[in-house]
Scaffold this motif. Structure first.
Motif, PDB file in Angstrom:
ATOM      1  N   SER A 159       0.802  -1.226   0.000  1.00 58.83           N
ATOM      2  CA  SER A 159       0.000   0.000   0.000  1.00 58.83           C
ATOM      3  C   SER A 159       0.828   1.264   0.000  1.00 58.83           C
ATOM      4  O   SER A 159       0.354   2.321  -0.438  1.00 58.83           O
ATOM      5  N   CYS A 180      -0.182  -4.080   3.982  1.00 59.33           N
ATOM      6  CA  CYS A 180      -0.976  -2.858   4.088  1.00 59.33           C
ATOM      7  C   CYS A 180      -0.653  -2.088   5.364  1.00 59.33           C
ATOM      8  O   CYS A 180      -0.587  -2.662   6.456  1.00 59.33           O
ATOM      9  N   ALA A 201      -7.765  -1.068   7.194  1.00 56.63           N
ATOM     10  CA  ALA A 201      -6.920  -2.006   6.453  1.00 56.63           C
ATOM     11  C   ALA A 201      -7.673  -3.315   6.209  1.00 56.63           C
ATOM     12  O   ALA A 201      -7.636  -3.874   5.104  1.00 56.63           O
TER      13      ALA A 201
END
Length: 250
Positions: A159, A180, A201
């Motif tokens: 991410s 993430c 998330a």
């Protein structure tokens, strides 16, 4: 693909981990995602200083790129074997300027480019060594990118730093491993377009249909167990916390 967590702390190093840095390997090719505070030292536990084949910088905040200054010194001033050839470095616009300014005393304004081959990242799909990568602009106060890496039928999505965005949902669509960020705590911090919390998330991973979620970029002042609990409440698949030295086969 093999993913090694070199560092996973957010904002500044913790007692347990350097800041963001992740080594991705396949077919003898080594791609490093980010090189935050403390990462250069930790990296040497997993590969030699001169064994990287490319670097991707998700954005230019210090906790994701500042150890590039030490790496410049290692490459520029190497005497044994002579100066290193320019290593491909993929990053946002003006990455060279950012690093040169931060270093402050390079021999010349172009010294960084003598050992780093700077390549500007835009939303695109392209090749880095054996990897097919897709980059997308995510939501952060500075220009920042998430990246999806595919090889041999497997996929990894990182991410970078971001707030909630449908762009990340699509980037992580059906990914095998979703690395993430989860810097914030649900119900405590609520700052749009900066970071995700554990619940967000998990919700992002669920919307994307990711197969596995690994939470990273958790700052030392954040309780990781709370974020892990919140992510598990939102995502039905396996969830775990990134840890220094952890290895994943994808």
């Amino acid at each position: 693909m093999k993913l090694t967590v070199v560092g996973c702390s957010g904002s500044f190093p913790s007692a347990e981990s350097a800041c963001s840095s992740y080594l991705v390997e396949a077919d003898g090719f080594r791609l490093l995602l980010d090189m935050g505070n403390g990462a250069l030292g930790e990296l040497q536990r997993h590969c030699g200083l001169y064994d990287l084949d490319a670097i991707f910088l998700s954005h230019l905040h210090a906790d994701h790129c500042i150890d590039m200054l030490g790496y410049f010194v290692a490459r520029y001033y190497r005497h044994d074997g002579g100066r290193c050839e320019a290593l491909p470095v993929y990053g946002p616009e003006r990455t060279e300027h950012r690093l040169t300014t931060a270093h402050a005393d390079t021999p010349s304004a172009s010294s960084m480019s003598e050992v780093f081959d700077f390549r500007t990242v835009k939303p695109a799909t392209f090749e880095i060594g054996p990897f097919t990568v897709r980059t997308e602009r995510v939501r952060h106060p500075v220009e920042a990118f998430g990246i999806r890496i595919e090889h041999g039928g497997g996929s990894l999505t990182y991410s970078g730093d971001t707030g909630v965005t449908p762009v990340l949902d699509e980037l992580a669509r059906d990914t095998d491993l979703f690395l993430c960020e989860a810097a914030f705590t649900y119900g405590k911090e609520n700052i749009p377009d900066l970071h995700l919390n554990g619940r967000e998330a998990g919700e992002t991973a669920a919307r994307a249909g990711a197969r596995r979620l690994v939470l990273t970029h958790i700052a030392p002042w954040t309780d990781p167990e709370v974020n892990l609990r919140d992510a598990r409440a939102a995502f039905p698949g396996p969830v775990e916390l990134a840890a220094r030295g952890a290895v994943y086969e994808i």
